[in-house]
Write an enzyme that holds these catalytic residues in place. Structure first.
Site, PDB file in Angstrom:
ATOM      1  N   ASP A 142       0.804  -1.230   0.000  1.00  0.00           N
ATOM      2  CA  ASP A 142       0.000   0.000   0.000  1.00  0.00           C
ATOM      3  C   ASP A 142       0.831   1.271   0.000  1.00  0.00           C
ATOM      4  OD1 ASP A 142      -2.092  -1.597   2.493  1.00  0.00           O
ATOM      5  OD2 ASP A 142      -2.077  -1.801   0.309  1.00  0.00           O
ATOM      6  N   ARG A 271     -16.925  -3.362 -18.351  1.00  0.00           N
ATOM      7  CA  ARG A 271     -16.561  -4.543 -17.562  1.00  0.00           C
ATOM      8  C   ARG A 271     -15.579  -4.137 -16.471  1.00  0.00           C
ATOM      9  NH1 ARG A 271     -20.044  -5.915 -20.440  1.00  0.00           N
ATOM     10  NH2 ARG A 271     -20.312  -7.868 -21.630  1.00  0.00           N
TER      11      ARG A 271
END
Ligand code: F6P
Length: 353
Positions: A142, A271
């Site tokens: 992260d 999508r």
């Protein structure tokens, strides 16, 4: 443990795994053994290993062949010793910090090296306050650990996410679709920002910049009007997803939400891909191998100098110690005025705002 004649250090890996953990274990372990003549103990499964007294001796030969290995040879867990678990499980009622200190002493540790992200460094700071000699090494895909420019694991995750985005361009182009990809990053947008720019994302949505659905739709319609046959939207998992009554029956992820509103409001074929744990798997990138090795060797140096209570950090490519108490309870978010964002806007990248 046998009679102690040398400095003995314990290493644990805690929190989410990531590429580079074994490179870090190798870095600290080899430096401790070869440069400083220390003994090295591997603690199993993060802080759980210290609670359960589950550990093994790491010899130099145990540290060979692991530089390029994904995951962690020690195992990991998200055990938070200072967090009361109201699970009703009798084991959970034990005084876990007390057990950790007891086993730290019984193993005969002179220092505990905690390799992990925010939660791990917070626990490391608490153990340091309780009198243990502790050194932290910042790890997470992260990149949100305060006090250091970068954590190892981040570069590998950006590589993985960027390759995925590259692949989405060809399928989006073939089908003239809007492709939304959700990447990890917990509450910060570092992975989305970097992989979005590296992968040529047309819209990058991060938690640190409040997005406006109308602006997202306008951007996509404008692109269609100038005959852009497809668009790529990169979404950080930590963005705020409004609660909608039509989604109440299921937890909808950030990427699923953004794809849904795009399709509903533009009618464009859309999508979504939720990249997930692929970003945490496999061999570390060369950048992460180097950073993890540097962090590990520097941690051994700090231990040799008895500079406990610090996390190793890198600032402008210089290795520095940062007090654990300054790191704990903080998260490093993408600054709103981050130069990279401004330059991306120059080339037409939208941040949904
Ligand atoms: O901290 C790393 C991370 O992969 C985050 O990006 C993600 O939100 C979280 O861990 C997932 O947690 P878990 O591994 O417990 O599912």
């Amino acid at each position: 443990m046998g009679k102690k004649t040398k400095t003995r250090i314990g290493i644990l890996t805690a929190g989410g795994d990531c590429p580079g953990l074994n490179a870090a274990i190798r870095g600290i372990g080899k430096a401790a053994i070869l440069e400083y003549g220390m003994e090295v103990i591997g603690i199993s499964d993060g802080f759980l290993g210290l609670i359960n007294n589950d550990y093994s001796v790491l010899k130099e030969e145990n540290l060979s062949g692991i530089l390029t290995l994904g995951g962690t040879i020690l195992g990991t867990s998200r055990e938070k010793p200072f967090k009361k678990n109201n699970t009703g499980n009798p084991f959970q009622d034990v005084d876990k910090p007390k057990l950790i200190k007891k086993h730290y002493d019984e193993i005969g540790l002179d220092c505990l090296v905690c390799i992990g992200g925010n939660g791990t460094q917070k626990t490391a700071a608490r153990l340091s306050e309780e009198g243990l000699n502790v050194i932290g090494i910042p790890k997470t895909i992260d990149n949100d650990v305060w006090g250091t420019d970068t954590t190892f694991g981040f570069a590998s995750a950006v590589n993985i996410a960027t390759e995925a985005i590259d692949r989405l361009h060809s399928t989006a182009n073939s089908h003239k679709r809007i492709m939304v990809i959700e990447v990890m990053g917990h509450q910060a947008g570092w992975i989305a920002l970097h992989s979005g720019i590296a992968g040529g994302g047309d819209i990058i949505i991060i938690p640190e910049i409040k997005f406006d659905e109308k602006k997202i739709i306008e951007t996509l319609i404008k692109r269609a009007e100038i005959k852009k046959s497809y668009s790529i939207v990169v979404v950080a998992e930590g963005i705020e997803v409004p609660k909608r009554k039509e989604d109440v029956c299921r937890k909808i992820s950030a990427g699923q939400y953004i794809a849904k509103i795009i399709n509903e409001k533009t009618g464009f074929e859309t999508r979504e891909t939720v990249l997930g744990y692929i970003q945490r798997g496999g061999t570390p990138s060369p950048i992460d191998r180097i950073l993890a090795t540097r962090y590990g060797a520097f941690a051994a140096e700090l231990i040799a100098k008895k500079k406990f209570g610090n996390m190793v950090a890198i600032i402008n490519d210089n290795l520095v110690p940062v007090p654990l108490k300054d790191v704990a309870n903080k998260t490093k978010f993408v600054p709103a005025d981050y130069p990279m964002i401004k330059k991306a806007r120059y080339i037409g990248t939208s941040f949904g705002d």
